[in-house]
Design an enzyme around this catalytic site. Structure first.
Site, PDB file in Angstrom:
ATOM      1  CB  VAL A   1      -0.975  -0.007   1.209  1.00 35.58           C
ATOM      2  CG1 VAL A   1      -1.690   1.330   1.342  1.00 35.58           C
ATOM      3  CG2 VAL A   1      -1.986  -1.146   1.068  1.00 35.58           C
TER       4      VAL A   1
ATOM      5  N   GLY B   1       0.088 -18.752  -0.405  1.00 37.31           N
ATOM      6  CA  GLY B   1       0.946 -19.909  -0.655  1.00 37.31           C
ATOM      7  C   GLY B   1       0.736 -20.483  -2.048  1.00 37.31           C
TER       8      GLY B   1
ATOM      9  CG  ASP C   1       2.995 -24.993   5.469  1.00 37.83           C
ATOM     10  OD1 ASP C   1       3.102 -24.936   6.709  1.00 37.83           O
ATOM     11  OD2 ASP C   1       1.945 -25.325   4.886  1.00 37.83           O
TER      12      ASP C   1
HETATM   13  P1  ATP Z   1      -1.204 -22.401   2.690  1.00 35.00           P
HETATM   14  O1  ATP Z   1       0.141 -22.824   2.184  1.00 35.00           O
HETATM   15  O2  ATP Z   1      -1.078 -21.565   3.907  1.00 35.00           O
HETATM   16  O3  ATP Z   1      -2.202 -23.522   2.807  1.00 35.00           O
HETATM   17  P2  ATP Z   1      -2.290 -21.740   0.111  1.00 35.00           P
HETATM   18  O4  ATP Z   1      -2.321 -20.479  -0.651  1.00 35.00           O
HETATM   19  O5  ATP Z   1      -1.490 -22.861  -0.499  1.00 35.00           O
HETATM   20  O6  ATP Z   1      -1.813 -21.393   1.575  1.00 35.00           O
HETATM   21  P3  ATP Z   1      -4.784 -23.149  -0.476  1.00 35.00           P
HETATM   22  O7  ATP Z   1      -5.891 -23.474   0.451  1.00 35.00           O
HETATM   23  O8  ATP Z   1      -4.080 -24.266  -1.153  1.00 35.00           O
HETATM   24  O9  ATP Z   1      -3.792 -22.227   0.379  1.00 35.00           O
HETATM   25  O10 ATP Z   1      -5.343 -22.168  -1.644  1.00 35.00           O
HETATM   26  C1  ATP Z   1      -6.037 -20.978  -1.284  1.00 35.00           C
HETATM   27  C2  ATP Z   1      -7.085 -20.700  -2.321  1.00 35.00           C
HETATM   28  O11 ATP Z   1      -6.480 -20.486  -3.599  1.00 35.00           O
HETATM   29  C3  ATP Z   1      -8.100 -21.811  -2.569  1.00 35.00           C
HETATM   30  O12 ATP Z   1      -9.126 -21.821  -1.618  1.00 35.00           O
HETATM   31  C4  ATP Z   1      -8.624 -21.445  -3.948  1.00 35.00           C
HETATM   32  O13 ATP Z   1      -9.539 -20.383  -3.861  1.00 35.00           O
HETATM   33  C5  ATP Z   1      -7.363 -20.912  -4.624  1.00 35.00           C
HETATM   34  N1  ATP Z   1      -6.737 -21.988  -5.428  1.00 35.00           N
HETATM   35  C6  ATP Z   1      -5.929 -22.970  -4.993  1.00 35.00           C
HETATM   36  N2  ATP Z   1      -5.547 -23.782  -5.992  1.00 35.00           N
HETATM   37  C7  ATP Z   1      -6.147 -23.305  -7.107  1.00 35.00           C
HETATM   38  C8  ATP Z   1      -6.180 -23.705  -8.484  1.00 35.00           C
HETATM   39  N3  ATP Z   1      -5.487 -24.758  -8.922  1.00 35.00           N
HETATM   40  N4  ATP Z   1      -6.928 -22.983  -9.341  1.00 35.00           N
HETATM   41  C9  ATP Z   1      -7.623 -21.905  -8.921  1.00 35.00           C
HETATM   42  N5  ATP Z   1      -7.629 -21.473  -7.644  1.00 35.00           N
HETATM   43  C10 ATP Z   1      -6.914 -22.148  -6.745  1.00 35.00           C
END
Ligand code: ATP
Length: 324
Positions: A28, A106, A131
């Site tokens: 921001v 992530g 992680d």
């Molecule tokens: P953490 O590592 O803390 O779990 P992360 O970003 O990997 O964080 P996820 O729950 O895997 O967390 O993904 C967060 C969100 O991103 C999902 O709920 C979904 O909305 C979106 N997302 C994840 N994978 C995909 C994908 N392949 N295509 C589109 N959207 C996705």
């Protein structure tokens, strides 16, 4: 002719991580400094699809650098896994006439950003996950705080367990990657560290190790288990049943997600947030901000997500040498 004011959207997605607020503040303030308008999107992709969006200014991020969690809130958004959901998200981006979407999150969150980039959005990813499981970067925001929280908990458990000459099984976060477990294990002086990368758990070998340690004069054993390996309660029961040594399991769980971010997390978050806006202003499209070889830089979003780093077992080997 009037110069067009650039506009960016900003969201946090997936699991929250300490330091996300410092990254929000940095995006921001860097944007405002350069005359870029910033729209804060609530609850990750959910808020993008639902249009829960408000313009932010330099004062919107006052007093947040030291706070855990994320002021923008975060969510897992099932709708993003559907073409319809992603099209809705893209329509909101277009309606607001955004020039970029900054996504702090992530692996999953940045995969969502990649999908949106295929619909023509310009997405810049900032790695935010405790992680450290994004292979294209050597640092992800939240890792250091999570490890320090884990280490401090292990210290406390060690005090009581060594007084009672117990065995301790401590489960730390890390569904797919063992970095938190390895760092907590090495910094907490663990006798054994179980990580998802090592495959099957050899319960009998762990029990034998504990018995041998007893004969060597070790009155207390600390076993650190990554969440992705799991089974800590059962392992503690098995150890107690077979060895006769009182054994307790402690699952740290979401305790490791919270708390005021460490200086390391605030530093990386601040520099990565700044870098995200800087590369956007340079005209970069679809990038992930990464930390490599001691420098903050950026890589292509798709290439970054496809990049795979080999598991380095040498740190595990060190924990074993130090636990003799
Ligand atoms: P953490 O590592 O803390 O779990 P992360 O970003 O990997 O964080 P996820 O729950 O895997 O967390 O993904 C967060 C969100 O991103 C999902 O709920 C979904 O909305 C979106 N997302 C994840 N994978 C995909 C994908 N392949 N295509 C589109 N959207 C996705």
């Amino acid at each position: 002719m009037a110069v067009k004011v650039k506009k960016i959207g900003l969201l946090t997605s997936g699991g929250d991580a300490p330091g996300m607020n410092a990254a929000i503040r940095s995006v921001v303030r860097t944007a405002v400094y350069h005359g870029v308008k910033v729209f804060g999107i609530q609850r990750g992709y959910e808020g993008l699809i639902d249009g829960e969006i408000e313009e932010m200014n330099a004062r919107s991020v006052t007093d947040i650098i030291h706070r855990g969690g994320t002021i923008l809130k975060t969510a897992r958004c099932p709708a993003m896994m559907t073409a319809e959901g992603r099209e809705k998200a893209a329509a909101v981006y277009d309606a607001l006439k955004l020039d970029a979407l900054m996504v702090i999150g992530g692996n999953g969150s940045l995969s969502g950003a990649l999908e949106l980039s295929k619909l023509g959005l310009n997405c810049i990813g900032i790695p935010g996950t405790i992680d450290l499981d994004l292979d294209c970067t050597e640092y992800t925001i939240g890792f250091d705080t999570a490890v320090n929280t884990g280490m401090k908990a292990i210290n406390k458990i060690r005090d009581t367990s060594s007084s009672h000459e117990r065995c301790s099984v401590v489960e730390v976060m890390g569904r797919h990657a063992g970095f938190i477990a390895l760092w907590c294990g090495i910094s907490g002086g663990a006798e054994e560290v179980l990580v998802p990368e090592s495959g099957e758990v050899n319960r009998d070998a762990i029990i034998q190790l504990i018995m041998e340690n007893r004969t060597k004069g070790k009155s207390h054993n600390m076993i650190v288990v990554a969440e992705g390996v799991g089974g800590s309660v059962q392992l503690a029961k098995d150890i107690e049943k077979i060895t006769g040594i009182e054994t307790r399991a402690t699952i740290l769980g979401h305790l490791q997600r919270g708390g005021s971010p460490t200086a390391v997390d605030r530093y990386h978050a601040s520099v990565m947030g700044h870098e995200a806006v800087r590369v956007f202003l340079e005209g970069a499209q679809n990038r992930i901000i990464v930390y490599r070889d001691g420098k903050h830089t950026h890589v292509d979003l798709e290439e970054g997500l496809n990049y795979r780093r080999e598991y380095d077992s040498s740190i595990y080997d060190i924990t074993k040498i130090l636990a003799i």
